[in-house]
Design a protein around this motif. Structure first.
Motif, mmCIF file in Angstrom:
data_model
loop_
_atom_site.group_PDB
_atom_site.id
_atom_site.type_symbol
_atom_site.label_atom_id
_atom_site.label_comp_id
_atom_site.label_asym_id
_atom_site.label_seq_id
_atom_site.Cartn_x
_atom_site.Cartn_y
_atom_site.Cartn_z
ATOM 1 N N THR A 174 53.827 42.509 41.813
ATOM 2 C CA THR A 174 52.552 42.515 41.790
ATOM 3 C C THR A 174 51.598 43.060 40.964
ATOM 4 N N VAL A 192 48.938 30.186 43.644
ATOM 5 C CA VAL A 192 49.249 31.016 44.622
ATOM 6 C C VAL A 192 50.687 30.186 45.036
ATOM 7 N N ASP A 205 52.206 38.112 42.100
ATOM 8 C CA ASP A 205 50.983 37.954 43.041
ATOM 9 C C ASP A 205 49.806 38.723 42.138
ATOM 10 N N ASP A 250 46.722 41.387 42.628
ATOM 11 C CA ASP A 250 46.165 42.466 43.722
ATOM 12 C C ASP A 250 44.582 42.790 43.015
ATOM 13 N N LEU A 303 37.365 38.444 48.421
ATOM 14 C CA LEU A 303 38.763 38.760 48.345
ATOM 15 C C LEU A 303 39.220 39.035 49.827
ATOM 16 N N GLU A 315 43.725 33.146 50.351
ATOM 17 C CA GLU A 315 44.655 33.456 49.020
ATOM 18 C C GLU A 315 44.364 32.405 47.895
ATOM 19 N N THR A 316 44.421 31.060 48.487
ATOM 20 C CA THR A 316 44.611 29.891 47.625
ATOM 21 C C THR A 316 43.042 29.843 46.954
ATOM 22 N N GLU A 368 41.403 33.623 44.069
ATOM 23 C CA GLU A 368 41.461 34.094 42.807
ATOM 24 C C GLU A 368 40.542 33.213 42.058
#
Length: 309
Positions: A144, A174, A180, A182, A220, A225-226, A229
């Motif tokens: 992460t 993703v 990942d 954060d 966020l 999640e897709t 970012e």
């Protein structure tokens, strides 16, 4: 007699070798150059996966691009290449009703079309089956990367847009099996808590940056999640990141209304929570972006990340 046997064996070896060779999957993409869905699919799904699996000469799939989409060719004799693409497009069965229109080895499946937009790499792994690359192993991300940043910080902008996000895409985006992201928008800000749980903030680059940090905090939380970012990268790639939210949402085909509501209702509380995380760092943050790997800080890693993430 020996020559006769060799003459027979060599063609047989070639025949069986060809049969055993892996047949590459052909992905046909019927698209338009100004279609937002085409842009998003090619730049965030198709090309990153193509590059990750070796690009040209990879052992897994070829891309068959057909730029035309929902166009109409009035003069069938005129520009030959585009007219030919039009013929291919108008001869599709079933007919194209969405762009990009995607075929796998010439076959259309509506569930494949839907899944391609969300997880092209995952669908490709299913199609390849046992012939798939090691990237299809399905191992979960084991690192992460926490990025404590500011929306108007030049170093944050440079790191996210030239190091972090391009690497994220090249590793599969993703769902990739490596890392990942954060994101923690706040940086060298100060939180002032008032009566009734209200918050005000002082940010390193002024009130505009505080507002940009709020926008990112809300995105966020409320974007999947897709998309989150890609939204952060789009915003940080713009001339004015704090004001880029609506345009980036439109580019990425996202609804900005929930973000606007969040900014008014929850944005300050989310930003204050990011402030708590930032002020609790050990050692304390002294540079932005501040980068942790699996929650651990290293000055060497921080410096190297800026130039070769």
């Amino acid at each position: 007699m020996g020559r006769f046997h060799i003459a027979l064996i060599v063609p047989l070896i070639c025949l069986f070798s060809g049969a055993l060779a892996q047949e590459k999957l052909t992905v046909s993409v019927f698209y338009e150059t100004l279609c937002p869905d085409s842009i998003r699919f090619i730049t965030t799904q198709l090309y990153p996966t193509f590059k990750r699996l070796g690009g040209i000469g990879n052992s897994y799939f070829n891309i068959d691009f057909v730029p035309y989409g929902k166009a109409t060719c009035i003069n069938e004799d005129g520009p030959g290449l585009l007219a030919a693409n039009g013929n291919r497009t108008h001869n599709l069965n079933p007919e194209l009703y969405y762009v990009p229109w995607i075929l796998y080895n010439g076959q259309f499946n509506v569930s494949d079309l839907d899944e391609s937009q969300k997880d092209f790499a995952g669908l490709l792994c299913k199609k390849l089956g046992s012939n798939g690359p090691k990237e299809c192993s399905g191992n979960s991300a084991n690192i992460t990367v926490s990025v404590f940043y500011e929306t108007l910080c030049p170093d944050s902008i440079r790191f996210i847009t030239t190091q972090l996000f391009p690497t994220f895409l090249s590793f599969g985006g993703v769902g990739n099996p490596y890392f990942d992201i954060d994101f923690v928008p706040y940086g060298k800000a100060t939180t002032i808590e008032g009566p009734n749980g209200t918050f005000t903030f002082q940010c390193q680059h002024g009130d505009a940056e505080c507002q940009g940090n709020r926008v990112h905090a809300c995105a966020l939380k409320y974007y999947p999640e897709t998309s989150a970012e890609a939204f952060v990268n789009c915003s940080m790639s713009s001339r004015n990141p704090p004001e880029a939210g609506p345009a980036c949402a439109q580019t990425l085909r996202l609804d900005f209304a929930p973000i606007e509501t969040c900014i008014e209702n929850d944005g300050s509380a989310l930003l204050a929570a990011n402030g708590n995380r930032t002020h609790s760092l050990n050692p304390p943050l002294y540079f932005v972006p501040w980068i942790l790997y699996n929650g651990v800080f290293s000055e060497y890693d921080l410096e190297l990340s800026q130039s070769n993430f």
